[in-house]
Design an enzyme around this catalytic site. Structure first.
Site, PDB file in Angstrom:
ATOM      1  N   GLY A  69       0.867  -1.481  -0.510  1.00  0.00           N
ATOM      2  CA  GLY A  69      -0.273   0.233   0.359  1.00  0.00           C
ATOM      3  C   GLY A  69       0.732   1.427  -0.083  1.00  0.00           C
ATOM      4  O   GLY A  69      -0.145   2.314  -0.333  1.00  0.00           O
ATOM      5  N   GLN A  70       2.177   1.701   0.270  1.00  0.00           N
ATOM      6  CA  GLN A  70       2.248   2.494  -0.179  1.00  0.00           C
ATOM      7  C   GLN A  70       2.305   2.900  -1.315  1.00  0.00           C
ATOM      8  O   GLN A  70       2.546   2.484  -2.421  1.00  0.00           O
ATOM      9  CB  GLN A  70       4.614   2.144   0.022  1.00  0.00           C
ATOM     10  CG  GLN A  70       5.158   1.435   0.873  1.00  0.00           C
ATOM     11  CD  GLN A  70       4.902   1.681   2.354  1.00  0.00           C
ATOM     12  OE1 GLN A  70       4.706   1.269   2.866  1.00  0.00           O
ATOM     13  NE2 GLN A  70       4.924   3.317   2.119  1.00  0.00           N
ATOM     14  N   ARG A  71       2.339   4.068  -1.175  1.00  0.00           N
ATOM     15  CA  ARG A  71       2.224   5.266  -2.179  1.00  0.00           C
ATOM     16  C   ARG A  71       2.810   5.140  -3.413  1.00  0.00           C
ATOM     17  O   ARG A  71       1.981   4.909  -4.695  1.00  0.00           O
ATOM     18  CB  ARG A  71       2.291   6.501  -1.465  1.00  0.00           C
ATOM     19  CG  ARG A  71       2.019   7.799  -2.787  1.00  0.00           C
ATOM     20  CD  ARG A  71       1.958   9.469  -2.115  1.00  0.00           C
ATOM     21  NE  ARG A  71       1.694   9.526  -0.955  1.00  0.00           N
ATOM     22  CZ  ARG A  71       0.843  10.088  -1.052  1.00  0.00           C
ATOM     23  NH1 ARG A  71      -0.648   9.993  -2.410  1.00  0.00           N
ATOM     24  NH2 ARG A  71      -0.385  10.478   0.149  1.00  0.00           N
ATOM     25  N   ILE A  73       3.592   2.115  -4.675  1.00  0.00           N
ATOM     26  CA  ILE A  73       3.659   1.033  -5.199  1.00  0.00           C
ATOM     27  C   ILE A  73       1.656   1.288  -6.008  1.00  0.00           C
ATOM     28  O   ILE A  73       1.075   0.273  -5.627  1.00  0.00           O
ATOM     29  CB  ILE A  73       3.733   0.348  -5.308  1.00  0.00           C
ATOM     30  CG1 ILE A  73       3.445  -0.175  -3.495  1.00  0.00           C
ATOM     31  CG2 ILE A  73       5.645  -0.298  -5.285  1.00  0.00           C
ATOM     32  CD1 ILE A  73       3.895  -1.795  -3.179  1.00  0.00           C
TER      33      ILE A  73
ATOM     34  N   HIS B 255       8.615   8.052   5.469  1.00  0.00           N
ATOM     35  CA  HIS B 255       7.678   9.069   4.116  1.00  0.00           C
ATOM     36  C   HIS B 255       8.980  10.417   4.276  1.00  0.00           C
ATOM     37  O   HIS B 255       8.233  10.753   5.048  1.00  0.00           O
ATOM     38  CB  HIS B 255       6.551   8.791   3.948  1.00  0.00           C
ATOM     39  CG  HIS B 255       6.344   7.551   3.980  1.00  0.00           C
ATOM     40  ND1 HIS B 255       4.492   7.650   4.006  1.00  0.00           N
ATOM     41  CD2 HIS B 255       6.897   6.697   3.933  1.00  0.00           C
ATOM     42  CE1 HIS B 255       4.179   6.506   4.677  1.00  0.00           C
ATOM     43  NE2 HIS B 255       5.299   5.431   3.593  1.00  0.00           N
TER      44      HIS B 255
END
Lengths: 185, 342
Positions: A69-71, A73, B255
Site C-alpha cells: 500500500g505504499q504510495r 506502488i 516518508h
C-alpha cells in the site's frame, strides 16, 4: 457464449474466488491475511510488491492477493484488478490524520470499471488500539453511504492483532460472492 | 382371370359410375375431399370476411380519429391530467388495430393489407402530432432530464463540500505533542495505557517517551530529537528534516524525510519512501526499566534489521543513494534518559 460465462463456468468448477486486499500502507493487510491463515504475525515487513495466499475457506478456495500500500506502488494496484470477485479495503482506524487520504484512494479505486461487480468488504482494522474510530465513525468519515447503490458492501470492525472480526468479515465476503457467482448450486 | 378382366375393361369404362363400383367410390371420396376446400374458400370467409373486416377496421379508425380530435381540441387545463391517459388509450387502440390487421392478413387481398397498414401509420403519426401539440412531451422530457442531471451535479458538489468538512468535525485528536518550539517534551507510558501517540509540527524540540506504546505517528518535525521506548505496533514518520530518532518498533515507515538519522531496533525491515540523506544505526536508548519494556514488547532481541532498509523509490539491486549506514564515528553513541528527566 460470452467470455464472462466461460469464466463463470470454470470458476464454478473450481469453486475459486479471487480476492484483492488493498488499502493504505500500515493498515494491516498482510497481517490480516497471515492471521486468517493461522501464521505468525509478529514479524511482518511493509510489503514491497505483493503476496499471494491460497486459502481453503469452507468449500471454496480463496486466492488472496495482498498488494503493498505504499504510495509509490499504489499505481500498480490496477495490475491486479482483472477478475477480482471480492475487494477488501483495510483501514487503519487509529490513523486519524490519513483518513482523508484513505477516503480519496478508496473512492478512486471504486471508479475502476473492472472492479464494478466486486463485493466490497471494508475492515476497520486496529480496533484494539485506544482511540481508534468505530466502524460507524469510519463509515461517516469515508462517506460510504454515498457509494453506488448497486455495490455490495459491508464494513466490519476488526483487529488483525487479536483476530477479532476477521472471520465475520470473510464469512460475509465469501457468502456474498458465492451468492453472485454460484447461484446455480 | 386376368385375361377376362382385360377384356371386360374397355366396355366398363364407358359407364364408370354404374358399371364400376370401386371407381365410383374413389371419385366420390375425391370429390368429398375437395369439398371442404371449395366450400371453405369461396363461400364462408373471403368475401364476407373481407367486407366485415373492412367495416370493423374503418369503425375503429373513425373512433380513434374522433378521440384524437377530442384530445386536440381540449384546451381545458383541468383535463390535462386525463389527457395523458386518453392519449395512451388511443395509442393502445391503434396497436390493437394493427394487431387485427396482422391477424387477418392471411386472407386479405394484399391491396387491402397495404391500405390498412398505411392508415395505421398515418394514425400513429397524427397521434404523435396531437401528443406533441397538447402535451409538449419531448421538449419537457429533455428539459427535465437536463435539470435532473444538473441537480445531480449540485448534490455531488454539496457532497464533496460536506466530505471536506466532515473529517474535521468528526475526527478527534490523538493524544500527542503538537505545534511547539524549543521545548523538551516528556511522557511516561504505564502498562495500562498502551495507546497510540501523535507527534506533529514541532520545531527544535526534544521528545522523550518512555514505557510501551501501541503506535506512534510523527509528522512535520524540524531539527528535533525523538527518543521513544518500544512500540508494539508500527511507527509512521512523515515530512521530517534535520532530526534524530531513536526508536524501537515492530514496523517503521519513513516518508519524505531529509537529512535525518534513525537509531532503530525493528522486528521487520524498515522502509523509506521519497527520502534523501537519511542514515541508519542500531538502537541506543536506555532508561530505568527499558529491558523489561523491550521484553514485554517482544523487542528485546537485536535483529540487525535496522540496516535492512527497503527504499520504495529505489527498486534496484544496487544500494539506494537515498540512505546509508551511519558511520560509527558520527554516532551519538548512546542516549540515557535519567529518572530525573522523566
Amino acid at each position: 457464449m460470452g467470455l464472462l460465462s466461460i469464466i463463470r463456468k470454470i470458476k464454478r468448477k473450481e469453486k475459486e474466488m479471487r480476492i484483492l486486499m488493498v488499502g493504505l500502507d500500515n493498515s494491516g493487510k498482510t497481517t490480516i491475511v497471515l492471521k486468517i491463515n493461522g501464521e505468525d504475525t509478529s514479524v511482518i515487513s511493509p510489503t514491497l510488491g505483493f503476496n499471494i495466499k491460497t486459502i481453503a475457506y469452507n468449500k471454496y478456495t480463496l486466492n488472496i492477493w495482498d498488494v503493498g500500500g505504499q504510495r509509490t506502488i499504489r499505481s500498480y494496484w490496477r495490475n491486479y484488478f482483472e477478475q477480482t470477485d471480492g475487494l477488501v479495503w483495510v483501514v487503519d482506524s487509529s490513523d486519524l490524520r490519513r483518513l482523508d487520504d484513505c477516503k480519496f484512494e478508496l473512492h478512486n479505486l471504486l471508479k475502476e470499471e473492472r472492479l464494478s461487480g466486486a463485493s466490497l468488504l471494508i475492515f476497520a482494522n486496529k480496533q484494539d488500539i485506544q482511540g481508534a474510530l468505530s466502524p460507524d465513525e469510519i463509515t461517516k468519515v469515508l462517506n460510504l453511504e454515498a457509494l453506488d447503490k448497486t455495490r455490495h458492501w459491508k464494513i466490519i470492525g476488526c483487529s488483525a492483532y487479536t483476530g477479532e472480526g476477521l472471520l465475520e468479515g470473510f464469512d460475509w465476503l465469501v457468502q456474498d460472492i458465492a451468492s453472485r457467482i454460484y447461484v446455480l448450486d | 382371370m386376368e385375361g377376362e378382366e382385360d377384356l371386360s375393361n374397355p366396355i366398363k369404362t364407358l359407364d364408370p359410375a354404374s358399371s364400376h363400383p370401386k371407381h365410383t367410390a374413389m371419385l366420390e371420396r375425391l370429390s368429398n375431399r375437395k369439398q371442404p376446400f371449395l366450400s371453405r374458400n369461396p363461400d364462408s370467409h373471403p368475401f364476407e370476411s373481407t367486407n366485415s373486416f373492412l367495416s370493423r377496421f374503418s369503425q375503429s379508425k373513425h373512433s380513434i380519429d374522433s378521440d384524437l380530435t377530442r384530445c386536440r381540441q381540449s384546451t381545458d387545463p383541468d383535463s390535462k391530467s386525463t389527457l395523458k391517459s386518453d392519449l395512451e388509450a388511443v395509442s393502445i387502440s391503434i396497436s390493437d388495430l394493427e394487431k387485427l390487421v396482422a391477424e387477418n392478413s392471411y386472407f386479405l387481398p394484399s391491396y387491402e393489407v397495404r391500405t390498412c397498414l398505411q392508415t395505421i401509420s398515418s394514425l400513429k403519426q397524427s397521434l404523435e402530432n396531437v401528443t406533441s401539440e397538447v402535451v409538449p412531451k419531448k421538449k419537457f422530457a429533455f428539459k427535465s432530464k437536463k435539470a435532473s442531471s444538473g441537480v445531480v451535479d449540485k448534490t455531488e458538489i454539496e457532497n464533496h463540500e460536506i466530505d471536506l468538512e466532515k473529517p474535521s468535525f468528526i475526527v478527534p485528536d490523538l493524544p500527542g505533542f503538537r505545534n511547539m518550539e524549543n521545548e523538551v517534551l516528556v511522557k511516561e507510558f504505564k502498562g495500562s495505557e498502551m495507546g497510540e501517540f501523535s507527534i506533529s509540527d514541532l520545531n527544535s524540540c526534544e521528545v522523550r517517551l518512555t514505557g510501551c506504546l501501541r503506535a506512534i505517528f510523527i509528522h512535520r518535525l524540524k531539527n528535533c530529537k525523538v527518543y521513544t521506548g518500544p512500540v508494539f505496533g508500527s511507527v509512521l514518520i512523515e515530512e521530517v528534516e534535520g532530526c534524530v530518532f531513536v526508536l524501537a518498533s515492530h514496523q517503521i515507515r519513513v516518508h519524505h524525510a531529509r537529512a535525518s538519522d534513525f537509531y532503530l531496533r525493528v522486528r521487520s525491515r524498515p522502509i523509506i519512501e521519497d527520502c534523501s540523506g537519511v542514515r541508519f544505526a542500531p538502537y541506543c536508548l536506555s532508561y530505568d526499566g527499558i529491558e523489561r519494556d523491550l521484553k514485554e514488547s517482544n523487542l528485546d532481541e537485536e535483529t540487525g534489521n535496522w540496516a535492512n532498509v527497503d527504499d520504495f523509490k529505489w527498486l534496484k539491486a544496487v544500494q539506494s543513494p537515498n540512505w546509508e549506514i551511519l558511520p560509527e564515528s558520527e554516532s551519538v553513541g548512546g542516549v540515557i534518559i535519567l529518572n530525573s528527566d522523566k
